[in-house]
Scaffold this motif. Structure first.
Motif, PDB file in Angstrom:
ATOM      1  N   GLU A  19       0.819  -1.213   0.000  1.00 16.98           N
ATOM      2  CA  GLU A  19       0.000   0.000   0.000  1.00 16.98           C
ATOM      3  C   GLU A  19       0.855   1.266   0.000  1.00 16.98           C
ATOM      4  N   SER A  20       2.003   1.206   0.672  1.00 20.13           N
ATOM      5  CA  SER A  20       2.898   2.364   0.717  1.00 20.13           C
ATOM      6  C   SER A  20       3.802   2.440  -0.498  1.00 20.13           C
ATOM      7  N   GLU A  21       3.740   1.424  -1.344  1.00 19.40           N
ATOM      8  CA  GLU A  21       4.558   1.312  -2.552  1.00 19.40           C
ATOM      9  C   GLU A  21       6.038   1.142  -2.244  1.00 19.40           C
ATOM     10  N   ALA A  22       6.355   0.766  -0.998  1.00 16.79           N
ATOM     11  CA  ALA A  22       7.738   0.407  -0.687  1.00 16.79           C
ATOM     12  C   ALA A  22       8.108  -0.905  -1.370  1.00 16.79           C
ATOM     13  N   SER A 102      10.860  -2.199   4.506  1.00 13.79           N
ATOM     14  CA  SER A 102      10.506  -1.174   3.522  1.00 13.79           C
ATOM     15  C   SER A 102      11.734  -0.698   2.753  1.00 13.79           C
ATOM     16  N   VAL A 103      12.866  -0.570   3.444  1.00 13.16           N
ATOM     17  CA  VAL A 103      14.107  -0.155   2.787  1.00 13.16           C
ATOM     18  C   VAL A 103      14.630  -1.278   1.892  1.00 13.16           C
ATOM     19  N   VAL A 104      14.572  -2.503   2.388  1.00 14.32           N
ATOM     20  CA  VAL A 104      15.037  -3.659   1.615  1.00 14.32           C
ATOM     21  C   VAL A 104      14.316  -3.732   0.273  1.00 14.32           C
ATOM     22  N   PHE A 105      12.986  -3.668   0.302  1.00 15.84           N
ATOM     23  CA  PHE A 105      12.232  -3.850  -0.937  1.00 15.84           C
ATOM     24  C   PHE A 105      12.274  -2.611  -1.828  1.00 15.84           C
ATOM     25  N   SER A 106      12.433  -1.452  -1.243  1.00 15.70           N
ATOM     26  CA  SER A 106      12.612  -0.256  -2.056  1.00 15.70           C
ATOM     27  C   SER A 106      13.907  -0.344  -2.850  1.00 15.70           C
TER      28      SER A 106
END
Length: 392
Positions: A19-22, A102-106
């Protein structure tokens, strides 16, 4: 099969990341198939982003809390003091961790892997990031390098237990891993102050390098997404956003010893003043202001002191000489400035601040980096308008 799979639901964090697009939808099956918990040790220190503190949680004594943190969007420290630490209390310096999902997938999104891509990862850590790549691309296509022998062994064992046998190399990631080159993608999971040209040489033309990078001006990094040129002579690209990572061990900056710069009184320096206010200058941690100043004022570090009795000193120290400056911001008064040494660091900082404001206060995504065999150059908006990242 997990409980979430049986219930036909995504884990709550997975939904939040989407949902956050991370996290993009193409990574969702891998996220569900490769849980971070499978790569965490029994004893962890989740990091509280609000307080900046870490508290020990043991799976043996409190499995529910341990699992809750494993499935949360928080960074988790897994080693202190390069392995010299023992006990439950946090050590002096966190030296290995599992990054925020979130950082990993971004960053994996920035990497833009394609079927069959060969990937070099620098900074194995727990092995979770390598496992995610191996699940997506196949274990044979992933090489990960870890400088700490014990951390490398633990990650290798976790990968083997999980059935994703990416190649784990114990070595200095600054060298890359030439034996496995060329790679289509290179990703670093540690903060850098210099991206080695060896990584460019080991990446195919058109390949992508994703790495947290910053200057010694502060601990702040931004994710650089660099594309290797067709002739292999450079890698260049924009930053995608701010982050903060543990630094590559060989690039850690030694602590500044104040007395080596200012052996006497601050008032012995040359005194001036500035019309820049504290509100204009001292900003939130991940504001682009500090990052931009680091790009414009090379070989300098900034230390923002705590505010007391309405006054806040901000210090600047030269890293190639003993130049120093102090801007004293005081409520209701114009800031006073003292400077000493060969460089006038505050003058350079003030010029950089006004440059940033004059260009519309650009955020991280408008800045770019070019890496060649001769060094690093930064730019704003256009690679053609670039400047070297060394002091004159």
């Amino acid at each position: 099969m997990t409980t979430h799979e049986r219930e036909g639901e995504r884990p709550p964090l997975g939904r939040s990341l989407l949902e956050s697009e991370a996290m993009t939808s193409d990574w969702a099956p891998t996220y569900e198939a490769v849980p971070r918990s499978a790569f965490l040790p029994v004893l962890i220190w989740p990091h509280d982003m609000e307080t900046g503190r870490s508290v020990a949680v043991s799976k043996a004594s409190d499995p529910a809390t341990w699992q809750e943190y494993a499935d949360s969007n928080v960074p988790i420290v897994t080693q202190w003091d390069d392995g010299e630490h023992s006990g439950m209390e946090p050590g002096d310096e966190s030296t290995s961790s599992a990054s925020m999902p979130s950082v990993v997938f971004s960053m994996l999104h920035d990497l833009d892997v394609q079927p069959g891509s060969r990937v070099l990862e620098v900074g194995t850590g727990t092995g979770w990031n390598a496992a995610l790549l191996a699940h997506r691309l196949g274990s044979v296509n992933v090489v990960t390098v870890e400088v700490d022998e014990a951390v490398a062994a633990s990650a290798r064992a976790a990968l083997e237990r999980f059935g994703l046998r990416a190649k784990v190399v114990h070595g200095d990631g600054f060298r890359g891993h030439p034996e496995g080159a060329p790679y289509d993608r290179v990703i670093a999971t540690c903060g850098l102050r210099s991206i080695p040209f060896a990584w460019v040489e080991q990446t195919r033309p058109g390949g992508v390098i994703v790495a947290p990078w910053g200057t010694h001006f502060s601990h702040q990094d931004a994710v650089a997404r660099l594309v290797v040129s067709p002739d292999g002579e450079q890698a260049s690209g924009l930053f995608t956003g701010p982050v903060e990572f543990m630094k590559l061990r060989s690039q850690r900056r030694p602590p500044v010893v104040h007395a080596e710069y200012v052996p006497g009184r601050v008032a012995d320096g040359d005194e001036t003043s500035t019309k820049i206010t504290e509100e204009e200058f001292v900003r939130e941690k991940f504001d682009a202001h500090r990052f931009a100043l680091g790009l414009r004022v090379p070989d300098c570090c900034q230390v923002v002191a705590y505010k007391r009795d309405g006054a806040r000193p901000v210090w600047f120290y030269g890293l190639s000489d003993r130049s120093w400056a102090c801007a004293m911001f005081r409520d209701g008064a114009e800031a006073r400035v003292w400077q000493g040494g060969p460089r006038r660091l505050w003058d350079e900082v003030e010029e950089a601040h006004r440059w940033w404001v004059g260009h519309g206060e650009p955020d991280h995504s408008r800045f770019g980096l070019t890496v060649t065999s001769d060094g690093h150059q930064a730019w704003l908006d256009k690679p053609s308008d670039r400047w070297p990242l060394t002091a004159a």
